[in-house]
Write an enzyme that holds these catalytic residues in place. Structure first.
Site, PDB file in Angstrom:
ATOM      1  CG  ASP A 172      -2.164   0.835   1.072  1.00 16.30           C
ATOM      2  OD1 ASP A 172      -2.044   2.057   0.837  1.00 16.30           O
ATOM      3  OD2 ASP A 172      -3.269   0.277   1.163  1.00 16.30           O
ATOM      4  N   GLY A 180     -13.218   6.838  -1.966  1.00 15.83           N
ATOM      5  CA  GLY A 180     -13.742   7.429  -0.742  1.00 15.83           C
ATOM      6  C   GLY A 180     -15.251   7.403  -0.786  1.00 15.83           C
ATOM      7  CE1 TYR A 203     -14.203   3.674  -6.308  1.00 14.38           C
ATOM      8  CE2 TYR A 203     -16.572   3.297  -6.307  1.00 14.38           C
ATOM      9  CZ  TYR A 203     -15.308   2.957  -5.877  1.00 14.38           C
ATOM     10  OH  TYR A 203     -15.151   1.897  -5.013  1.00 14.38           O
ATOM     11  CB  THR A 258     -32.923   3.343  -0.385  1.00 14.02           C
ATOM     12  OG1 THR A 258     -32.957   3.305  -1.819  1.00 14.02           O
ATOM     13  CG2 THR A 258     -34.265   3.770   0.170  1.00 14.02           C
TER      14      THR A 258
HETATM   15  P1  NAD Z   1      -9.506   2.075   1.236  1.00 11.74           P
HETATM   16  O1  NAD Z   1      -9.409   3.416   0.631  1.00 11.74           O
HETATM   17  O2  NAD Z   1      -9.539   1.973   2.736  1.00 11.74           O
HETATM   18  O3  NAD Z   1      -8.353   1.128   0.706  1.00 11.74           O
HETATM   19  C1  NAD Z   1      -7.773   1.287  -0.562  1.00 11.74           C
HETATM   20  C2  NAD Z   1      -6.273   1.339  -0.358  1.00 11.74           C
HETATM   21  O4  NAD Z   1      -5.635   1.466  -1.622  1.00 11.74           O
HETATM   22  C3  NAD Z   1      -5.835   2.534   0.496  1.00 11.74           C
HETATM   23  O5  NAD Z   1      -5.172   2.116   1.666  1.00 11.74           O
HETATM   24  C4  NAD Z   1      -4.902   3.301  -0.438  1.00 11.74           C
HETATM   25  O6  NAD Z   1      -3.789   3.888   0.210  1.00 11.74           O
HETATM   26  C5  NAD Z   1      -4.464   2.201  -1.403  1.00 11.74           C
HETATM   27  N1  NAD Z   1      -3.950   2.797  -2.637  1.00 11.74           N
HETATM   28  C6  NAD Z   1      -4.522   3.788  -3.380  1.00 11.74           C
HETATM   29  N2  NAD Z   1      -3.722   4.105  -4.396  1.00 11.74           N
HETATM   30  C7  NAD Z   1      -2.640   3.303  -4.315  1.00 11.74           C
HETATM   31  C8  NAD Z   1      -1.457   3.187  -5.083  1.00 11.74           C
HETATM   32  N3  NAD Z   1      -1.231   3.963  -6.159  1.00 11.74           N
HETATM   33  N4  NAD Z   1      -0.534   2.262  -4.711  1.00 11.74           N
HETATM   34  C9  NAD Z   1      -0.743   1.475  -3.609  1.00 11.74           C
HETATM   35  N5  NAD Z   1      -1.842   1.547  -2.847  1.00 11.74           N
HETATM   36  C10 NAD Z   1      -2.783   2.466  -3.194  1.00 11.74           C
HETATM   37  O7  NAD Z   1     -10.809   1.393   0.623  1.00 11.74           O
HETATM   38  P2  NAD Z   1     -11.566   0.070   1.030  1.00 11.74           P
HETATM   39  O8  NAD Z   1     -12.875   0.473   1.596  1.00 11.74           O
HETATM   40  O9  NAD Z   1     -10.676  -0.820   1.815  1.00 11.74           O
HETATM   41  O10 NAD Z   1     -11.835  -0.546  -0.411  1.00 11.74           O
HETATM   42  C11 NAD Z   1     -11.035  -1.574  -0.972  1.00 11.74           C
HETATM   43  C12 NAD Z   1     -11.473  -1.831  -2.396  1.00 11.74           C
HETATM   44  O11 NAD Z   1     -12.864  -2.160  -2.426  1.00 11.74           O
HETATM   45  C13 NAD Z   1     -11.317  -0.614  -3.320  1.00 11.74           C
HETATM   46  O12 NAD Z   1     -10.924  -1.050  -4.588  1.00 11.74           O
HETATM   47  C14 NAD Z   1     -12.706  -0.031  -3.380  1.00 11.74           C
HETATM   48  O13 NAD Z   1     -12.915   0.704  -4.565  1.00 11.74           O
HETATM   49  C15 NAD Z   1     -13.555  -1.282  -3.316  1.00 11.74           C
HETATM   50  N6  NAD Z   1     -14.898  -1.016  -2.789  1.00 11.74           N
HETATM   51  C16 NAD Z   1     -15.068  -0.653  -1.501  1.00 11.74           C
HETATM   52  C17 NAD Z   1     -16.343  -0.384  -1.022  1.00 11.74           C
HETATM   53  C18 NAD Z   1     -16.594   0.024   0.403  1.00 11.74           C
HETATM   54  O14 NAD Z   1     -17.753   0.232   0.760  1.00 11.74           O
HETATM   55  N7  NAD Z   1     -15.583   0.154   1.243  1.00 11.74           N
HETATM   56  C19 NAD Z   1     -17.457  -0.494  -1.884  1.00 11.74           C
HETATM   57  C20 NAD Z   1     -17.238  -0.861  -3.204  1.00 11.74           C
HETATM   58  C21 NAD Z   1     -15.953  -1.137  -3.654  1.00 11.74           C
END
Ligand code: NAD
Length: 325
Positions: free
Chosen positions: A31, A75, A148, A218
């Site tokens: 990360d 985010g 996104y 919702t």
């Molecule tokens: P998060 O933002 O907590 O985790 C994503 C991580 O990716 C972060 O720690 C960030 O530092 C890292 N990152 C970003 N750019 C990077 C780079 N260039 N090199 C290395 N690391 C990098 O998000 P999350 O909630 O843990 O989500 C994880 C995955 O699930 C993501 O792909 C997100 O799009 C997907 N997702 C999450 C949700 C949710 O509700 N949390 C919903 C739909 C999809």
């Protein structure tokens, strides 16, 4: 088994690393940052930028059996739906996925999990808050309401193309609003459950919290432990098409806020203010999940909210100088 988790410093990645360790995996995490709220459980953690192809190639060294690709520039509504971060979201996340797949191909990695999102679903199917359509096959003709979502859809197709042309085994989950402890709860990237927990925890008894929009939109929210259960079940299946991992317990944002207020035991009223909201309605459709994985999440929303609220309240007390309302 040796696993690589990209995005291991983030919310879902942190929890996934721990589950893989419990299941006996050797785990490498990568990360831009270490997990914010606790030490990583990974055996080997690399600080690296996945937008750089060489970083991705180096990560694959050491007989990695399986990759979980969770890294994304992402985010909550305040980050994704304002339009201010569109170029970065599309560029950064697409670069990550392009580099990761090419590195997997060049290094002979056999299997990769990709975290897509409910944000890929067409806006026109999510205008009625009471009846959103989010069945997997409704994704096309495509019309996501955010860049996104468009990047996620592009990348879903990229993973499917690498599967088709290079034989890499893939699994693709469309997550629906994952929440729980160790998730971002302040700073602008937090999502609705964490933001509302923070607002309620910081409000005085008898006070007011602000909710973006009319609160009639919702959503469904899935607790982190069940999200990880879903990832593991999907990986153990042979299903290679995109599939929802989410809850079918749909609530309005007002109902979500009221549940959190009730947990707090305070008397708090809601003030609606203009703000980014996303689609009017969205809820996981779990028919395919039940058919293919013989499983669906069961935990009531309230239960996960209690744990999350208590955790955020503790964070607030521990970091009194960093508070933002
Ligand atoms: P998060 O933002 O907590 O985790 C994503 C991580 O990716 C972060 O720690 C960030 O530092 C890292 N990152 C970003 N750019 C990077 C780079 N260039 N090199 C290395 N690391 C990098 O998000 P999350 O909630 O843990 O989500 C994880 C995955 O699930 C993501 O792909 C997100 O799009 C997907 N997702 C999450 C949700 C949710 O509700 N949390 C919903 C739909 C999809």
């Amino acid at each position: 088994m040796r696993a690589l988790v990209t995005g291991a410093g983030g919310f879902i990645g942190y929890h996934l690393v721990n589950r893989l360790k419990e299941n006996g995996y050797w785990v490498r995490g990568v990360d831009l940052k270490y997990p914010e709220f606790a030490e990583t459980g990974a055996d080997h953690f690399i600080i690296g930028d996945l937008r750089t192809p060489d970083v991705c190639l180096d990560l694959m060294e050491g007989n990695i059996d399986v990759v979980f690709q969770l890294a994304a520039d992402m985010g909550g509504a305040g980050f994704v739906f304002t339009g201010d971060n569109d170029a970065a979201i599309m560029h950064n996340s697409a670069m990550i996925n392009l580099n990761m797949l090419e590195a997997c191909r060049l290094k002979g990695i056999k299997k990769i999990f990709y975290s897509s999102s409910a944000c890929i679903y067409p806006e026109h199917n999510q205008l009625d808050p009471a009846n959103p359509i989010c069945a997997e096959e409704s994704a096309y003709p495509a019309n996501p309401d955010s860049e996104y979502g468009w990047e996620k859809l592009f990348s879903e197709r990229l993973y499917q193309a690498f599967h088709r042309n290079y034989g890499i085994d893939i699994r693709i989950a469309r997550f629906h609003n994952i929440f729980g402890p160790m998730g971002t709860w302040q700073g602008g990237r937090e999502k609705a459950p964490a933001a509302l927990c923070r607002k309620v925890a910081m409000a005085d008894d008898g006070g007011t919290i602000e909710v973006w929009g009319d609160g009639q939109q919702t959503r469904s929210f899935l607790y982190i432990d069940e999200c990880i259960d879903g990832i593991m079940k999907l990986m153990n299946s042979s299903f290679t098409k995109p599939i929802n991992i989410g809850s079918e317990e749909m609530v309005t944002i007002n109902q979500l806020a009221q549940m959190i207020i009730k947990i707090s035991g305070k008397n708090i009223s809601i003030k609606h203010i203009p703000g980014p909201q996303g689609v009017r309605g969205r809820c996981s459709d779990n028919q395919l999940l039940k058919k293919e994985l013989n499983w669906a999440p069961q935990q009531p929303l309230l239960e996960g909210l209690k744990t999350t609220y208590n955790w955020i309240e503790k964070q607030i007390h521990a970091l009194p100088n960093k508070l933002t309302k």
